[in-house]
Design an enzyme around this catalytic site. Structure first.
Site, short mmCIF file in Angstrom:
data_model
loop_
_atom_site.label_atom_id
_atom_site.label_comp_id
_atom_site.label_asym_id
_atom_site.label_seq_id
_atom_site.Cartn_x
_atom_site.Cartn_y
_atom_site.Cartn_z
N ARG A 248 0.85 -1.18 0.00
CA ARG A 248 0.00 0.00 0.00
C ARG A 248 0.89 1.24 0.00
O ARG A 248 1.94 1.27 0.66
CB ARG A 248 -0.93 0.04 1.22
CG ARG A 248 -2.10 -0.94 1.16
CD ARG A 248 -3.08 -0.55 0.07
NE ARG A 248 -4.30 -1.36 0.06
CZ ARG A 248 -4.46 -2.49 -0.61
NH1 ARG A 248 -3.44 -2.97 -1.32
NH2 ARG A 248 -5.60 -3.14 -0.58
N GLU A 277 -4.10 7.87 -5.03
CA GLU A 277 -4.38 7.08 -6.23
C GLU A 277 -5.70 7.51 -6.85
O GLU A 277 -6.73 7.44 -6.18
CB GLU A 277 -4.41 5.59 -5.89
CG GLU A 277 -3.08 5.05 -5.41
CD GLU A 277 -3.10 3.58 -5.05
OE1 GLU A 277 -2.03 3.03 -4.74
OE2 GLU A 277 -4.20 2.95 -5.07
N HIS A 296 -1.64 0.42 -9.49
CA HIS A 296 -2.20 -0.51 -8.49
C HIS A 296 -2.86 -1.69 -9.21
O HIS A 296 -3.97 -2.10 -8.87
CB HIS A 296 -3.19 0.20 -7.58
CG HIS A 296 -3.38 -0.49 -6.25
ND1 HIS A 296 -3.72 0.18 -5.11
CD2 HIS A 296 -3.27 -1.80 -5.89
CE1 HIS A 296 -3.82 -0.67 -4.10
NE2 HIS A 296 -3.55 -1.88 -4.55
#
Length: 351
Positions: A248, A277, A296
């Protein structure tokens, strides 16, 4: 006739034209259960501002959740809801404490992510060591003959440092064994005997960062790991070292990382995750030549999609059949009267 067990999937599984963007996520099992066990499923409305509304989840027994937030407001009046099955292992988009108080079990899918995420970490490590991005640019910009200026670094004989040696970290360790790397891990919860059996030396994080040629972040994001790699700890890394993050974004203090990359105080980084993000278009990290970025999604493969889907659906079907689902993150919710009434026998009793 008994009331059906209703399952809602968050709408972000769908593309704009109504397809499952992930491909096969195992929904045939839900279709079979609809015929055999009275399970019905559909897609929830789109999450307003990224948060599931209480009105939209009312009347559902279980949710399979991808990206939207499940908040205290989501579950406050959800008198029927008993399960939030996360499609993946991260659950920072779920208010676990609120779910526990409301009698809602939260589950994750570690079996689905283990191999795909570990392979993605190795993919990024090799991309850095072989300077794949640099060499791609040489070809695209007509600098074919400059390749001697972009020699790679073999991982063989070098030191791998795993920040977190849990579900994914252990699999990265296993995949890297044939490369002949010295392996270190920093994880206060790791089993020393298991680590020793795999030839992994458990060390303090500061020691790992000072010694690793490739530091790979695989730990969970918690209040304790937020900005775990801050400016002080990043300063411990060797100027020849690389950082890989497949966990993360907020585990790494991104502004500090941007600074050490810009000043070439480490050799480079490969990041599948960022603090914000998507990032702002003007984020200075995006302009650095020694960072490799992914949205991601580096682990997004057919294997991960099906594995995560099967894991989440298995949790749903277990609860629908009165069994205790696997991989809960808040097992204390099982003490809630609603869940005690639903679960007639434990998983241990039937499996």
């Amino acid at each position: 006739m008994p009331e059906p067990f209703r399952v809602g999937l968050t709408r972000d599984f769908l593309t704009d034209d109504g397809r499952i963007g992930w491909g096969d996520i195992g929904l045939s099992r839900l279709d079979e259960a609809a015929l055999d066990d009275g399970v019905v499923w559909d897609f929830l409305p789109a999450a307003e501002d990224g948060e599931l509304a209480a009105a939209d989840v009312a009347g559902y027994d279980a949710l399979i959740v991808l990206g939207p937030r499940v908040t205290a407001a989501t579950v406050a009046d959800a008198d029927r809801l008993s399960l939030v099955a996360r499609f993946g292992v991260g659950y920072d988009n779920v208010d676990v404490a609120a779910c526990t108080e409301a009698g809602v079990l939260v589950t994750i899918t570690p079996d689905g992510v283990r191999r795909p995420v570990a392979v993605s970490a190795l993919t990024l490590l090799l991309a850095l060591s072989h300077r794949v991005l640099d060499k791609d640019r040489l070809v695209r910009t007509g600098r074919w003959n400059d390749k001697l200026d972009h020699m790679g670094v073999s991982p063989s004989g070098r030191t791998l440092g795993l920040i977190g040696w849990g579900n994914i970290g252990r699999e990265v360790s296993r995949l890297c064994e044939p490369l002949g790397m010295t392996q270190l891990a920093a994880d206060p919860y790791a089993d020393p005997q298991a680590a020793a059996a795999r030839g992994v030396e458990l060390v303090e994080l500061e020691d790992l960062l000072a010694r690793a040629d490739f530091a790979v972040v695989t730990c969970a994001l918690t209040p304790q790991t937020h900005h775990l790699l801050d400016a002080g700890r990043l300063a411990l890394m060797k100027p020849t070292a690389f950082l890989v993050n497949v966990a993360r974004g907020p585990i790494v203090e991104q502004s500090a990382l941007t600074e050490v990359l810009a000043e070439r105080r480490i050799a480079g980084a490969a990041l599948d995750v960022l603090e914000a993000e998507p990032p702002h278009p003007d984020d200075p990290l995006l302009s650095l030549p020694n960072v490799l970025l992914a949205p991601h999604a580096i682990a997004w493969t057919d294997e991960l999609a099906l594995g995560n889907g099967e894991g989440a659906i298995a949790a749903v079907l277990d609860l629908a059949s009165g069994r205790e689902p696997a991989h809960p993150v808040n097992p204390q919710a099982l003490d809630h009267p609603r869940l005690r009434a639903r679960i007639r026998h434990s998983r241990k009793a039937v499996r």
